[in-house]
Design an enzyme around this catalytic site. Structure first.
Site, mmCIF file in Angstrom:
data_model
loop_
_atom_site.group_PDB
_atom_site.id
_atom_site.type_symbol
_atom_site.label_atom_id
_atom_site.label_comp_id
_atom_site.label_asym_id
_atom_site.label_seq_id
_atom_site.Cartn_x
_atom_site.Cartn_y
_atom_site.Cartn_z
ATOM 1 N N CYS A 134 0.826 -1.207 0.000
ATOM 2 C CA CYS A 134 0.000 0.000 0.000
ATOM 3 C C CYS A 134 0.861 1.257 0.000
ATOM 4 O O CYS A 134 1.398 1.653 1.047
ATOM 5 C CB CYS A 134 -0.934 -0.004 1.204
ATOM 6 S SG CYS A 134 -1.982 1.452 1.273
ATOM 7 N N CYS A 137 -0.548 4.121 2.214
ATOM 8 C CA CYS A 137 -0.387 3.935 3.668
ATOM 9 C C CYS A 137 1.068 4.084 4.084
ATOM 10 O O CYS A 137 1.360 4.657 5.131
ATOM 11 C CB CYS A 137 -0.853 2.554 4.115
ATOM 12 S SG CYS A 137 -2.222 1.863 3.208
ATOM 13 N N ASP A 138 2.008 3.537 3.307
ATOM 14 C CA ASP A 138 3.386 3.407 3.786
ATOM 15 C C ASP A 138 4.399 4.290 3.063
ATOM 16 O O ASP A 138 5.571 4.325 3.446
ATOM 17 C CB ASP A 138 3.838 1.935 3.638
ATOM 18 C CG ASP A 138 2.958 1.000 4.454
ATOM 19 O OD1 ASP A 138 2.472 1.435 5.512
ATOM 20 O OD2 ASP A 138 2.748 -0.148 4.026
#
Ligand code: NDP
Length: 305
Positions: A134, A137-138
């Protein structure tokens, strides 16, 4: 006595909340259930093809849809559904992970897809130590670093564009000899000097000491790549959460087979969104939302009989 709903929707993604908006507006007592909010949509860095929004982040769009559904009276239960049973009186009983049960007259599955894995050596070992699924997200953990994105569809290309805003250099590793993304994204990619596209580059393995250091590829001209992060964006597979348990028919690839009004092979059980074989399997927000609307309109009619 356990609670009885007119409609329970399993899955908290775009299709689920769209279904909830329609259901509550039809006056149905509606609950939406899932262990994680937002589905795939919430992970999309940028969405540019949803009418009405030139560009919007997936999370913002999901929050807007959620607000709309809850303001209209949709109840939310943040819990995994463990089991579904269809009773003789045509209602369904849902058992949640925490042991609670609830009953519903109508049931709509919007269970989406799970991330496809490469299944190569090192993928599991370095998951969370350089490997992620992701970018949204990261991505910020890799600020100023050199990273690779694996895949050649819209997910991979939009991830590469997003990461180019944060990272020093982004390698896009494409196993074939062409990109499968929308031309709009490809044009933006081609203009970005921080992104290097490597065609005919499959993945052999990931290695490193404490964290990811090297990607070994199938490309003889570039057999090794030194990176600190790898974002695997190679698509999704349909979720098979309940299909085995309640005998819902799926096609050979695991997509839930639905009729033109989104009913599954189990009478009274409906499904919408990416996990179904509807809309020519064109997995888009607009198709997921439409399928949910069609399902709910049919359910509302059936329940009023
Ligand atoms: P896709 O299925 O469209 O693409 C998957 C990509 O991963 C392909 O390039 C495929 O290669 C590659 N791939 C698959 N398996 C492997 C493997 N084992 N090794 C290396 N590469 C592999 O998935 P996406 O997640 O990109 O998109 C899914 C849907 O979501 C699409 O409908 C897309 O339009 C939509 N979407 C839209 C966005 C938008 O903003 N408009 C953003 C993100 C997704 P090959 O081509 O060789 O098969």
């Amino acid at each position: 006595m356990e609670k009885m709903y007119d409609l329970a929707i399993v899955g908290m993604g775009f299709a689920g909340y769209t279904g909830a908006i329609y259901a509550t507006r039809y006056g149905l007592k509606t609950v939406i259930i899932g262990d994680i909010f937002g589905g795939q949509t919430s992970e999309a860095h940028i969405i540019g093809n949803y009418p009405g929004f030139e560009e919007i982040t997936g999370m913002e769009l999901m929050q807007r849809v959620q607000n709309q559904a809850t303001k209209l009276g949709t109840e939310e239960i943040y819990e995994r559904v463990e089991h579904i049973e269809r009773l003789d009186d045509k209602t369904f009983t849902l058992t949640l992970r925490n042991g609670d049960t609830l009953s519903t007259r109508g049931l709509l599955l919007t269970i989406g897809m799970t991330r496809r894995k490469l299944n190569v050596p090192g993928e599991q070992e370095f998951y969370g130590k350089g490997i992620t699924y992701c970018a949204t997200c990261d991505g910020y953990f890799f600020k100023g670093k050199e990273v690779a994105v694996i895949g050649g569809g819209d997910s991979a290309v939009t991830a590469a564009l997003f990461l180019a805003e944060i990272c020093n250099k982004v390698h896009l590793l494409v196993r074939g000899d062409r990109l499968r993304a929308e031309q709009y994204w490809i044009d933006r990619l081609n203009k970005n000097s921080k992104i290097l596209v490597h065609f005919k580059t499959g993945i052999d393995s990931f290695s490193g000491t404490d964290s990811l250091e090297t990607i070994k590829t199938t490309n003889a001209l570039e057999p090794e790549l030194k990176v600190q992060g790898a974002f695997i964006e190679i698509g999704h597979e349909p979720n098979k959460l309940f299909t085995d348990v309640i005998g819902v028919k799926t096609d050979e690839h695991g997509f839930i087979e639905v009729s033109k009004n989104q009913e599954t092979s189990v009478t009274g059980l409906y499904a919408a969104g990416d996990s179904t074989n509807a809309s020519n399997k064109f997995a888009q927000l607009i198709t997921a939302g439409s399928e949910a609307a069609i399902a709910v309109e049919t359910i509302a009619k059936e329940l009023s009989k």
